[in-house]
Structures are given as structure tokens and as C-alpha cells.
Design a protein around this motif. Structure first.
Motif, PDB file in Angstrom:
ATOM      1  N   ALA A  85      15.812  80.578 -12.159  1.00  0.00           N
ATOM      2  CA  ALA A  85      16.922  81.317 -13.349  1.00  0.00           C
ATOM      3  C   ALA A  85      16.443  81.395 -14.405  1.00  0.00           C
ATOM      4  CB  ALA A  85      18.008  80.780 -12.962  1.00  0.00           C
ATOM      5  N   ALA A  86      15.972  79.973 -14.886  1.00  0.00           N
ATOM      6  CA  ALA A  86      15.349  79.968 -16.273  1.00  0.00           C
ATOM      7  C   ALA A  86      14.224  80.894 -16.414  1.00  0.00           C
ATOM      8  CB  ALA A  86      15.026  78.293 -16.696  1.00  0.00           C
ATOM      9  N   VAL A  87      13.358  80.863 -15.619  1.00  0.00           N
ATOM     10  CA  VAL A  87      12.004  81.662 -15.822  1.00  0.00           C
ATOM     11  C   VAL A  87      12.509  83.388 -15.941  1.00  0.00           C
ATOM     12  CG1 VAL A  87       9.987  82.593 -14.552  1.00  0.00           C
ATOM     13  CG2 VAL A  87      10.352  79.975 -14.917  1.00  0.00           C
ATOM     14  N   ALA A  88      13.346  83.634 -14.985  1.00  0.00           N
ATOM     15  CA  ALA A  88      13.990  84.856 -14.763  1.00  0.00           C
ATOM     16  C   ALA A  88      14.377  85.516 -16.201  1.00  0.00           C
ATOM     17  CB  ALA A  88      14.738  85.333 -13.782  1.00  0.00           C
ATOM     18  N   GLY A  89      15.238  84.431 -16.910  1.00  0.00           N
ATOM     19  CA  GLY A  89      15.965  85.074 -17.983  1.00  0.00           C
ATOM     20  C   GLY A  89      14.867  85.058 -19.256  1.00  0.00           C
ATOM     21  N   CYS A  90      13.923  84.190 -19.208  1.00  0.00           N
ATOM     22  CA  CYS A  90      12.886  84.219 -19.979  1.00  0.00           C
ATOM     23  C   CYS A  90      12.049  85.447 -19.944  1.00  0.00           C
ATOM     24  CB  CYS A  90      11.838  83.033 -19.851  1.00  0.00           C
ATOM     25  SG  CYS A  90      10.269  82.996 -20.717  1.00  0.00           S
ATOM     26  N   ALA A  91      11.752  85.850 -18.805  1.00  0.00           N
ATOM     27  CA  ALA A  91      10.739  87.304 -18.375  1.00  0.00           C
ATOM     28  C   ALA A  91      11.736  88.392 -19.004  1.00  0.00           C
ATOM     29  CB  ALA A  91      10.454  87.265 -17.114  1.00  0.00           C
ATOM     30  N   ALA A  92      13.112  88.471 -18.820  1.00  0.00           N
ATOM     31  CA  ALA A  92      13.796  89.304 -18.964  1.00  0.00           C
ATOM     32  C   ALA A  92      13.779  89.405 -20.801  1.00  0.00           C
ATOM     33  CB  ALA A  92      15.252  89.406 -18.579  1.00  0.00           C
ATOM     34  N   LEU A  93      13.999  88.434 -21.287  1.00  0.00           N
ATOM     35  CA  LEU A  93      13.739  88.552 -22.900  1.00  0.00           C
ATOM     36  C   LEU A  93      12.509  89.104 -23.334  1.00  0.00           C
ATOM     37  CD1 LEU A  93      13.134  86.895 -25.587  1.00  0.00           C
ATOM     38  CD2 LEU A  93      15.282  87.818 -25.494  1.00  0.00           C
ATOM     39  N   LEU A  94      11.527  88.422 -22.822  1.00  0.00           N
ATOM     40  CA  LEU A  94      10.474  88.904 -23.188  1.00  0.00           C
ATOM     41  C   LEU A  94      10.039  90.198 -23.045  1.00  0.00           C
ATOM     42  CD1 LEU A  94       8.061  85.805 -21.975  1.00  0.00           C
ATOM     43  CD2 LEU A  94       8.782  86.446 -24.384  1.00  0.00           C
ATOM     44  N   ARG A  95      10.441  91.038 -21.841  1.00  0.00           N
ATOM     45  CA  ARG A  95       9.994  92.096 -21.400  1.00  0.00           C
ATOM     46  C   ARG A  95      10.857  93.331 -22.442  1.00  0.00           C
ATOM     47  NH1 ARG A  95       9.615  90.659 -15.835  1.00  0.00           N
ATOM     48  NH2 ARG A  95       7.745  91.326 -15.207  1.00  0.00           N
ATOM     49  N   HIS A 150      14.640  80.431 -26.208  1.00  0.00           N
ATOM     50  CA  HIS A 150      15.406  80.515 -27.438  1.00  0.00           C
ATOM     51  C   HIS A 150      14.601  80.793 -28.824  1.00  0.00           C
ATOM     52  CE1 HIS A 150      18.401  79.490 -30.677  1.00  0.00           C
ATOM     53  NE2 HIS A 150      17.414  78.350 -30.952  1.00  0.00           N
ATOM     54  N   ASP A 151      13.718  79.891 -29.037  1.00  0.00           N
ATOM     55  CA  ASP A 151      12.891  80.005 -30.067  1.00  0.00           C
ATOM     56  C   ASP A 151      12.269  81.536 -30.274  1.00  0.00           C
ATOM     57  OD1 ASP A 151      13.200  77.151 -30.548  1.00  0.00           O
ATOM     58  OD2 ASP A 151      11.330  76.703 -29.379  1.00  0.00           O
ATOM     59  N   ILE A 152      11.777  81.874 -29.331  1.00  0.00           N
ATOM     60  CA  ILE A 152      11.066  83.278 -29.306  1.00  0.00           C
ATOM     61  C   ILE A 152      12.251  84.154 -29.633  1.00  0.00           C
ATOM     62  CG2 ILE A 152      10.002  85.145 -28.113  1.00  0.00           C
ATOM     63  CD1 ILE A 152       8.946  82.842 -26.188  1.00  0.00           C
ATOM     64  N   ALA A 153      13.436  84.133 -29.253  1.00  0.00           N
ATOM     65  CA  ALA A 153      14.627  85.097 -29.321  1.00  0.00           C
ATOM     66  C   ALA A 153      14.787  85.252 -30.750  1.00  0.00           C
ATOM     67  CB  ALA A 153      15.779  84.836 -28.483  1.00  0.00           C
ATOM     68  N   GLU A 154      14.885  83.807 -31.418  1.00  0.00           N
ATOM     69  CA  GLU A 154      14.967  83.653 -32.716  1.00  0.00           C
ATOM     70  C   GLU A 154      14.148  84.621 -33.612  1.00  0.00           C
ATOM     71  OE1 GLU A 154      15.593  79.582 -34.243  1.00  0.00           O
ATOM     72  OE2 GLU A 154      17.877  79.905 -34.194  1.00  0.00           O
ATOM     73  N   LEU A 184      16.534  88.532 -31.564  1.00  0.00           N
ATOM     74  CA  LEU A 184      16.967  88.986 -30.085  1.00  0.00           C
ATOM     75  C   LEU A 184      18.285  88.099 -29.732  1.00  0.00           C
ATOM     76  CD1 LEU A 184      13.953  90.312 -28.276  1.00  0.00           C
ATOM     77  CD2 LEU A 184      15.480  91.694 -29.554  1.00  0.00           C
ATOM     78  N   PRO A 185      19.284  88.411 -29.101  1.00  0.00           N
ATOM     79  CA  PRO A 185      20.104  87.451 -28.391  1.00  0.00           C
ATOM     80  C   PRO A 185      19.784  86.974 -27.144  1.00  0.00           C
ATOM     81  CG  PRO A 185      20.940  89.846 -28.066  1.00  0.00           C
ATOM     82  CD  PRO A 185      19.428  89.724 -28.903  1.00  0.00           C
ATOM     83  N   TYR A 186      20.046  85.873 -26.997  1.00  0.00           N
ATOM     84  CA  TYR A 186      19.364  84.935 -25.769  1.00  0.00           C
ATOM     85  C   TYR A 186      20.733  83.719 -25.532  1.00  0.00           C
ATOM     86  CZ  TYR A 186      17.314  81.800 -22.626  1.00  0.00           C
ATOM     87  OH  TYR A 186      16.767  81.059 -21.365  1.00  0.00           O
ATOM     88  N   GLN A 187      21.050  83.641 -24.253  1.00  0.00           N
ATOM     89  CA  GLN A 187      21.866  82.607 -23.900  1.00  0.00           C
ATOM     90  C   GLN A 187      21.807  82.476 -22.301  1.00  0.00           C
ATOM     91  OE1 GLN A 187      25.805  82.270 -25.704  1.00  0.00           O
ATOM     92  NE2 GLN A 187      26.414  81.063 -23.972  1.00  0.00           N
ATOM     93  N   PRO A 188      21.215  81.345 -21.898  1.00  0.00           N
ATOM     94  CA  PRO A 188      21.227  80.864 -20.534  1.00  0.00           C
ATOM     95  C   PRO A 188      22.355  80.701 -20.042  1.00  0.00           C
ATOM     96  CG  PRO A 188      20.316  79.110 -21.823  1.00  0.00           C
ATOM     97  CD  PRO A 188      20.717  80.051 -22.815  1.00  0.00           C
ATOM     98  N   ALA A 189      22.572  80.503 -18.719  1.00  0.00           N
ATOM     99  CA  ALA A 189      23.663  80.256 -17.906  1.00  0.00           C
ATOM    100  C   ALA A 189      24.465  79.114 -18.166  1.00  0.00           C
ATOM    101  CB  ALA A 189      23.671  80.627 -16.253  1.00  0.00           C
ATOM    102  N   PRO A 190      25.633  78.824 -18.027  1.00  0.00           N
ATOM    103  CA  PRO A 190      26.286  77.366 -18.493  1.00  0.00           C
ATOM    104  C   PRO A 190      25.619  76.391 -17.551  1.00  0.00           C
ATOM    105  CG  PRO A 190      27.816  78.907 -18.962  1.00  0.00           C
ATOM    106  CD  PRO A 190      26.796  79.588 -18.353  1.00  0.00           C
ATOM    107  N   GLU A 191      25.513  76.531 -16.247  1.00  0.00           N
ATOM    108  CA  GLU A 191      25.346  75.753 -15.298  1.00  0.00           C
ATOM    109  C   GLU A 191      23.801  75.389 -15.319  1.00  0.00           C
ATOM    110  OE1 GLU A 191      25.356  79.791 -13.149  1.00  0.00           O
ATOM    111  OE2 GLU A 191      26.707  78.688 -14.692  1.00  0.00           O
TER     112      GLU A 191
END
Length: 367
Positions: A11-21, A133-137, A141-148
Motif C-alpha cells: 500500500a505504501a509503495v503504491a501510494g508512492c508510485a502514484a504520487l511520482l507518476r 511526503h518529502d518529495i510531495a513537499e 503536490l498533495p499527499y496523505q497515506p491511509a490512517p491505518e
């Protein structure tokens, strides 16, 4: 406890890849990643480096140092290819987590020189979400992972951090990336994997807040138990750990340990402290075993190991075990571990009223 390490990494990697793409057509070389000195490109590659390094530690069963290998990019690698590298490293790491036995620990320097698969998973997730998060800053770009996802990281490798109402904001604050009302800014930080103490036939495995929550709720805490599972006292101790964690006063090495047999990797009981040592260097211990494990000397062996570890520290002078007068088995455990019956004034903190001798008998072990 469900083995969620692989799922959380994915899940974390998928969120990272989506932000980078979403920014693959932009330059990553110029902008710095948040408060880091690295560029966004360097930071993205660093995520992949960490994930593959953690996979290597587990797969190689490294015990004394990092496995001496590194990840490199081919000349001319572009943003799209870096995203592929991040995803590939994440997939390899998730596979390593799923194929690593529960009892395996591999080298990591902080703070106790090892981590199990759950600890490595939490470290990998932390690297992925925090550096995304660092890259998004850096790219605006906006970025927030899931609370869980954030809760997983906090309850596994940040047991010393008082939880807040928003896990993501708490994680950012705990790593010097944000603010929380009523809390001082964090300028230096470290995560903390659980402490494991060796004994001859056992290991004493420190319980994280994540595992304690499972135990308190009636689960297995991520351990394979013999017999009918944890004794009620173990579940009560897990509840005490959670209260300390929620209050922000939990010190992981002064919490609860699960006793695990080396021969089969199965849990047989719980043991630990009722809190950190007081100003006089006094700490109280407690213990119990699953009924099927009693009569084999396991409790005495574990209490000896735990007591030896504690009394070797500079901040401990006296360990106390409070035992009901009729509990002859518990008394025998303490005596075999080097404890002796004490006068009440010797064992109680200054100013505390004495225990009634017909309710609790105090046994102490000192340096």
C-alpha cells in the motif's frame, strides 16, 4: 494478529508510485525534497535503496551488519524507470516479508541491533511514506497515506510516542516534519524496534503496542501459543502497556515480554515490569505461564535472564516481586531466580504504606 507487513508495504509503495507518476514529466533533479538536502530524484531512489536493503537483510538472515551490496541505476535512467525501480524493490521486499518465518530476526543497528519481519515492514513503510511526503513537499503536490498505514508504523516502531488523534500528523511530528498542538517540536528522532532477551531455552520478546492491543482484545498478539493461549494475567499486562502507551509514558524496555520457546517458536507465557524504575532504582516484576508450560523451569529461567539484564543497568538497584502467600509455585520461581524474602520497608518506595503481609509477600533481588 494478522501478518499485515507485506500488505502495508504494498500500500505504501503504491501510494508512492502514484504520487511520482503524477509528476513524472517534471524535473526531479532541481527541487529539494521537503526539508532534506537531497533532490526529489535522489530521494525517490533512496526509497528503493531502503526497500531492497531491508529485503536483503531478511533474505540473507544478516546478524552482525548490513549485507554489503547496493542498488545502482543505469546511465540515462529517467523518472518513469525510477518509479519502476521503486515498485520492483517494494515487490521484492513484500515477498521477503511473506517468506520470512516469524521467529527470524536480522540486523538493524537501532536500538537493539535486530528486528523481526514486522519491524522491518514498519521501517520500510516509514521510509516510503515519509520520503514520499518529502518529495510531495518539494514538488508542491498533495499527499496523505491511509490512517491505518501510519497507525501500523506508530504502534510497531514508535512505542515511545504518545498517540494523537490523527496518525499521519503524529507520525510527521514524531519525525520532525510537522507540528502538534501542545507538543514541542522534534529536532532529533529514532524509531525503536522491540527488545529481545536471550535465555537458554527461551527468548523474551518485547511486546509492541500493536501486539498488546491484539492481546488485550483476545487475540494472539502475533505469537503462536501453546495450549489455550495466553493466561489472563498476560492479557491484563497488555492492557497496562496500552494505558502507558496512550498516556505517553511507555518505555518499551520496561514493558512486557512474551516468552517464546526456541525449540518450536511457540509462546508459553508473559513476563515484564510494572513500569520503569523509580528514582531509587526500584522496579517491580510480574510473570505467568500457560498451564501446559508449567513445571519445566521456564519461568525461573526467564526471570533470571530478565533480572540479570535489568540489574546490569545503571538505573536499577532493586527488583521486587509481590507474591500472594499461598502461591507457592510463584514463590519458588522467584527464589530460583535469586530473589529473597524482604522486610516490607526494604521493598516499598519511600512514603508508600506497607503492604499487608497476609495479602502480598515481597521478594527482592538486588545488585
Amino acid at each position: 494478529m494478522r501478518d499485515i507487513g507485506g500488505e502495508q508495504v504494498e500500500a505504501a509503495v503504491a501510494g508512492c508510485a502514484a504520487l511520482l507518476r503524477s509528476a513524472a514529466d517534471r524535473s526531479w533533479e532541481g527541487p529539494k525534497a521537503g526539508r532534506l538536502e537531497w533532490s526529489c530524484r535522489t530521494t525517490a531512489f533512496h526509497i528503493a535503496e531502503d526497500l531492497i536493503a531491508y529485503a536483503g537483510q531478511l533474505a540473507g538472515r544478516a546478524q552482525d551488519a548490513y549485507v554489503p551490496f547496493g542498488l545502482t541505476l543505469d546511465e540515462g535512467t529517467g523518472n518513469a524507470e525510477i518509479i519502476q525501480v521503486v515498485e520492483t524493490a517494494g515487490a521484492l521486499f513484500a515477498a521477503a516479508l511473506r517468506t520470512t518465518p516469524r521467529e527470524v530476526r536480522a540486523f538493524h543497528p537501532y536500538p537493539f541491533r535486530s528486528a523481526n519481519r514486522t519491524g522491518f515492514a514498519a521501517m520500510g513503510v516509514a521510509e516510503a511514506v515519509l520520503h514520499t511526503h518529502d518529495i510531495a513537499e518539494g514538488l508542491g503536490l498533495p499527499y496523505q497515506p491511509a490512517p491505518e498505514t501510519c497507525q501500523f508504523v506508530l504502534t510497531v516502531i514508535f512505542p515511545h510516542v504518545r498517540p494523537g488523534p490523527d496518525p499521519w500528523r503524529t507520525l510527521l511530528w514524531a519525525t520532525g516534519r510537522g507540528e502538534l498542538p501542545g507538543r514541542a517540536p522534534v529536532t532529533e528522532w529514532r524509531w525503536s524496534n522491540n527488545l529481545v532477551l536471550p535465555a537458554e531455552r527461551l527468548t523474551l520478546q518485547g511486546v509492541t503496542p500493536a501486539a498488546a492491543a491484539e492481546l488485550r482484545a483476545g487475540g494472539d498478539g502475533g505469537f503462536e501459543w501453546i495450549g489455550d493461549g495466553p493466561f489472563p494475567g498476560t492479557r491484563d499486562a497488555a492492557g497496562m502497556l496500552l494505558k502507558a502507551y496512550e498516556a505517553g509514558v511507555h518505555r518499551p524496555e520496561w514493558g512486557m515480554f512474551v516468552l517464546v520457546r526456541r525449540a518450536d517458536g511457540r509462546a508459553i507465557g508473559g513476563m515484564g515490569f510494572h513500569g520503569a524504575p523509580d528514582q531509587e532504582g526500584r522496579a517491580e516484576v510480574g510473570y505467568d505461564l500457560v498451564a501446559d508450560a508449567r513445571g519445566h523451569g521456564y519461568a525461573s529461567e526467564a526471570l533470571t535472564a530478565l533480572s540479570d539484564w535489568a540489574l546490569a543497568r545503571d538505573d536499577v538497584r532493586t527488583l521486587v516481586a509481590a507474591i500472594e502467600p499461598g502461591n507457592l509455585a510463584s514463590r519458588a520461581v522467584a527464589v530460583r531466580a535469586g530473589y529473597v524474602r524482604a522486610a516490607l520497608d526494604q521493598a516499598r518506595p519511600a512514603g508508600e504504606p506497607p503492604h499487608r503481609d497476609d495479602v502480598l509477600q515481597l521478594y527482592v533481588r538486588t545488585r
